[in-house]
Design a protein around this motif. Structure first.
Motif, short mmCIF file in Angstrom:
data_model
loop_
_atom_site.label_atom_id
_atom_site.label_comp_id
_atom_site.label_asym_id
_atom_site.label_seq_id
_atom_site.Cartn_x
_atom_site.Cartn_y
_atom_site.Cartn_z
N GLU A 63 0.83 -1.20 0.00
CA GLU A 63 0.00 0.00 0.00
C GLU A 63 0.87 1.26 0.00
O GLU A 63 0.55 2.24 -0.66
CB GLU A 63 -0.93 -0.01 1.21
CG GLU A 63 -2.03 -1.04 1.15
CD GLU A 63 -3.04 -0.76 0.06
OE1 GLU A 63 -3.17 0.41 -0.35
OE2 GLU A 63 -3.71 -1.70 -0.40
N ASP A 108 -10.39 -2.56 4.79
CA ASP A 108 -10.76 -3.70 3.96
C ASP A 108 -11.94 -4.48 4.53
O ASP A 108 -12.77 -4.99 3.77
CB ASP A 108 -9.57 -4.64 3.79
CG ASP A 108 -8.49 -4.09 2.87
OD1 ASP A 108 -8.78 -3.13 2.13
OD2 ASP A 108 -7.35 -4.61 2.90
N LYS A 166 -10.11 2.08 -2.35
CA LYS A 166 -10.33 0.68 -2.00
C LYS A 166 -11.73 0.22 -2.42
O LYS A 166 -11.90 -0.93 -2.85
CB LYS A 166 -10.14 0.48 -0.50
CG LYS A 166 -8.75 0.84 0.01
CD LYS A 166 -7.66 0.01 -0.63
CE LYS A 166 -7.61 -1.40 -0.11
NZ LYS A 166 -6.43 -2.15 -0.63
#
Length: 286
Positions: A12, A182, A224
């Motif tokens: 990331e 996430d 995301k």
């Protein structure tokens, strides 16, 4: 070797990688080539063609030989000199490679000396790097970055990589943020919630996050969500409504507007263009 959570965190960080070539040359150094206890703010790469030398990184001594690529990481104490009246002939470059607020080699530890198998290819890469660096065009700046990244990538794929011990705690903190996002993409995610997960004040958290990831927290969340939507559109047969819900949107129309803003395509157009079963002729001309 890096653990999977560390790999994820570093991956990331590399989304906002900043790479800059400072200088590149091929040099026959003199017997006066020497320095003691310097601490440069940039990395150095030496590709040794001929000669002998001595390099100390911290308290460890190295004697790079012809055919080897040698890295001196930024912000480390360095000494070096020629040896045996045979000073080095070498390709070399100075560069910075930032992942978040730190140089990449402040995050990871790697062997500093590497035997090169394909000498002609490495020689060619350095020759191209030097040639582009000597030009002043916009294309030259792009080309030199691409070639430098190729050299660094070849280096890293040939050596074991580990997160430095004094960076492990920081890497764990970044991984907590990533896992938090996430696992909640199907829900509303606020800065306050993200800050609370790290026990940080929201104002400090926002600055901390942008410093490491290069973008504000909510923009990261949107990225995301987009990645999750792309993955579901191209690998599942879920309806657009179901995908919207899994990406945190209660209204399909809101999701469609969001996705089009992020990708220039509607979800249906993206699925048609990029799913594995889509005919190549359907790919949009963006």
């Amino acid at each position: 070797m890096m653990r999977s959570n560390e790999q994820h965190a570093l991956s990331e960080l590399l989304q906002s990688l900043q790479l800059q070539l400072i200088i590149a040359h091929k040099t026959q150094v003199s017997m006066n080539w020497a320095e003691t206890d310097s601490t440069p703010e940039y990395n150095k790469l030496y590709y040794i063609c001929d000669g002998e030398g001595w390099i100390r990184i911290g308290s460890v001594d190295y004697y790079p030989k012809p055919g080897q690529l040698f890295l001196t990481p930024a912000h480390t104490r360095i000494s070096f000199s020629a040896r045996n009246n045979r000073p080095y002939l070498k390709y070399w470059c100075h560069f910075s490679i930032l992942a978040g607020p730190f140089d990449l080699f402040q995050w990871i530890g790697v062997p500093l000396c590497l035997d090169i198998d394909d000498h002609s290819r490495m020689t060619s890469l350095f020759q191209e790097l030097i040639a582009w660096h000597e030009q002043s065009t916009i294309v030259a700046r792009l080309r030199e970055k691409a070639i430098l990244l190729e050299i660094v990538s070849r280096y890293l794929e040939s050596v074991p990589i580990q997160v430095l011990q004094h960076r492990s705690e920081e890497m764990s903190r970044l991984n907590i943020i990533q896992q938090f996002v996430d696992s909640r993409l199907h829900l509303n995610i606020s800065i306050d919630q993200m800050a609370e997960a790290l026990h940080l004040h929201p104002n400090y958290f926002s600055a901390y996050f942008k410093k490491h990831f290069g973008i504000p927290p909510l923009k990261y969340v949107n990225r995301k969500r987009t990645e999750r939507a792309k993955q579901l559109l191209t690998t599942t047969s879920l309806s657009i409504k179901d995908i919207a819900e899994q990406c945190g949107f209660k209204e399909t129309n809101h999701f469609t507007k969001f996705f089009r803003k992020e990708t220039s395509l509607t979800p249906t157009e993206y699925r048609s263009a990029y799913s594995p079963t889509a005919p190549k002729s359907s790919l949009p001309l963006l």
